[in-house]
Scaffold this active site. Structure first.
Site, PDB file in Angstrom:
ATOM      1  N   LYS A  11       0.848  -1.214   0.000  1.00 43.41           N
ATOM      2  CA  LYS A  11       0.000   0.000   0.000  1.00 43.41           C
ATOM      3  C   LYS A  11       0.879   1.259   0.000  1.00 43.41           C
ATOM      4  O   LYS A  11       1.915   1.268  -0.651  1.00 43.41           O
ATOM      5  CB  LYS A  11      -0.967  -0.032   1.193  1.00 43.41           C
ATOM      6  CG  LYS A  11      -1.811  -1.300   1.207  1.00 43.41           C
ATOM      7  CD  LYS A  11      -2.962  -1.226   2.159  1.00 43.41           C
ATOM      8  CE  LYS A  11      -3.743  -2.533   2.119  1.00 43.41           C
ATOM      9  NZ  LYS A  11      -4.946  -2.490   2.937  1.00 43.41           N
ATOM     10  N   HIS A  99      -8.859  -2.262  -6.064  1.00 40.37           N
ATOM     11  CA  HIS A  99      -8.805  -2.476  -4.612  1.00 40.37           C
ATOM     12  C   HIS A  99      -9.877  -1.586  -3.966  1.00 40.37           C
ATOM     13  O   HIS A  99     -10.114  -0.465  -4.435  1.00 40.37           O
ATOM     14  CB  HIS A  99      -7.413  -2.121  -4.092  1.00 40.37           C
ATOM     15  CG  HIS A  99      -7.202  -2.516  -2.670  1.00 40.37           C
ATOM     16  ND1 HIS A  99      -7.750  -1.818  -1.632  1.00 40.37           N
ATOM     17  CD2 HIS A  99      -6.530  -3.549  -2.113  1.00 40.37           C
ATOM     18  CE1 HIS A  99      -7.418  -2.405  -0.490  1.00 40.37           C
ATOM     19  NE2 HIS A  99      -6.679  -3.464  -0.754  1.00 40.37           N
ATOM     20  N   GLU A 154     -11.965  -9.713  -1.315  1.00 40.49           N
ATOM     21  CA  GLU A 154     -11.540  -9.011  -0.109  1.00 40.49           C
ATOM     22  C   GLU A 154     -12.750  -8.332   0.539  1.00 40.49           C
ATOM     23  O   GLU A 154     -13.089  -7.195   0.184  1.00 40.49           O
ATOM     24  CB  GLU A 154     -10.509  -7.940  -0.472  1.00 40.49           C
ATOM     25  CG  GLU A 154      -9.260  -8.476  -1.133  1.00 40.49           C
ATOM     26  CD  GLU A 154      -8.070  -7.568  -0.869  1.00 40.49           C
ATOM     27  OE1 GLU A 154      -7.099  -8.042  -0.295  1.00 40.49           O
ATOM     28  OE2 GLU A 154      -8.155  -6.367  -1.197  1.00 40.49           O
ATOM     29  N   GLY A 160      -7.639  -4.861   6.925  1.00 40.62           N
ATOM     30  CA  GLY A 160      -6.946  -4.086   7.954  1.00 40.62           C
ATOM     31  C   GLY A 160      -7.590  -4.133   9.316  1.00 40.62           C
ATOM     32  O   GLY A 160      -7.237  -3.350  10.205  1.00 40.62           O
ATOM     33  N   SER A 191      -6.841  -9.300   6.413  1.00 41.53           N
ATOM     34  CA  SER A 191      -6.308  -9.747   7.710  1.00 41.53           C
ATOM     35  C   SER A 191      -5.687 -11.141   7.656  1.00 41.53           C
ATOM     36  O   SER A 191      -5.823 -11.922   8.596  1.00 41.53           O
ATOM     37  CB  SER A 191      -7.403  -9.677   8.784  1.00 41.53           C
ATOM     38  OG  SER A 191      -7.848  -8.349   8.944  1.00 41.53           O
ATOM     39  N   GLY A 212      -1.926  -7.361   3.153  1.00 39.41           N
ATOM     40  CA  GLY A 212      -1.601  -5.953   3.339  1.00 39.41           C
ATOM     41  C   GLY A 212      -0.683  -5.759   4.529  1.00 39.41           C
ATOM     42  O   GLY A 212       0.545  -5.827   4.421  1.00 39.41           O
TER      43      GLY A 212
END
Ligand code: PGA
Length: 228
Positions: A11, A99, A154, A160, A191, A212
């Site tokens: 990211k 995304h 996702e 996150g 996650s 991530g």
């Protein structure tokens, strides 16, 4: 045998020093890198060429991906500030498209996602299209019936948050994606860490993960590689 895909999405993080430490640390543990896996590292664009050169110099079996491309690029036009797919040829093989953070922060529509996918085809980049719900895959179908790239499921609640989907729940959505696009490779993202990665990879329709938070620190990412 299907190849497991492990994507590291840094990211908006990472300095030149962190990028080189990442490559050097992974290189020291390169015995963990198995031929049955494809690792794709997606640094911020300003670091992509550096990372591509570093993994090439070390001969690591790691591909580089960009985190996005611009969809408003038309051949021959001048576009100050935009990153068209033509700029990625030297440093990236893959590109993340759609995304949820780019859908939200840049107001990206499903049509824009489809435009980007069309650009990847033209420039020989492999798209990793992120969808947070099945409807987004259905929308992609309207524009690209024969899509056979990579789709990362996702769910928004999992990104996150430290609260991943269950492997079975993710597999259920992955199987629906495969009904829409029989040829795609489906990844799960949200996650993922070294403890839960295997649970996702054990699922019939999930062929890899998009990571991530746990991807920039090489020790966390190598834990995922080890347990995959
Ligand atoms: P996370 O991010 O692993 O930090 O949840 C995944 C992603 O945004 O692709």
């Amino acid at each position: 045998m299907r190849k497991i895909i492990l994507v590291a999405n840094w990211k908006q993080s990472g300095t030149k020093e962190q990028a080189l430490v990442w490559v050097n640390t992974v290189n020291q543990k390169k015995d963990l890198l198995r031929t049955a896996e494809q690792i794709i590292v997606c640094p911020p664009l300003v670091l992509a060429a550096l990372v591509a050169q570093a993994v090439q110099e070390k001969g690591l079996p790691i591909a580089v991906g960009a985190q996005d491309i611009d969809n408003r690029v038309f051949e021959g036009e001048k576009n100050t500030g935009e990153v068209g797919p033509n700029l990625l040829a030297d440093c990236a093989t893959y590109v993340i498209i759609g995304h949820s953070e780019t859908r939200k922060n840049r107001g990206l529509t499903d049509e824009n996602v489809a435009q980007k996918v069309a650009l990847t085809k033209k420039h020989n980049l492999i798209p990793i299209v992120c969808v947070s719900e099945i409807a987004q895959a259905q929308k992609l179908l309207r524009f690209h019936e024969d899509f056979d790239g990579i789709i990362a499921y996702e769910p928004l609640f999992a990104i996150g948050s430290g609260n991943p989907d269950s492997p079975e729940g993710a597999n259920n959505v992955a199987s629906q994606i495969k009904e829409i696009f029989p040829e795609v490779t489906v990844l799960y993202g949200g996650s993922v860490d070294g403890d839960n990665v295997k649970g996702f990879l054990n699922q019939e329709h999930i062929s890899g993960v998009l990571v991530g938070n746990r991807s920039l620190d090489p020790s966390f990412f190598l834990e995922i590689v080890k347990n995959a």
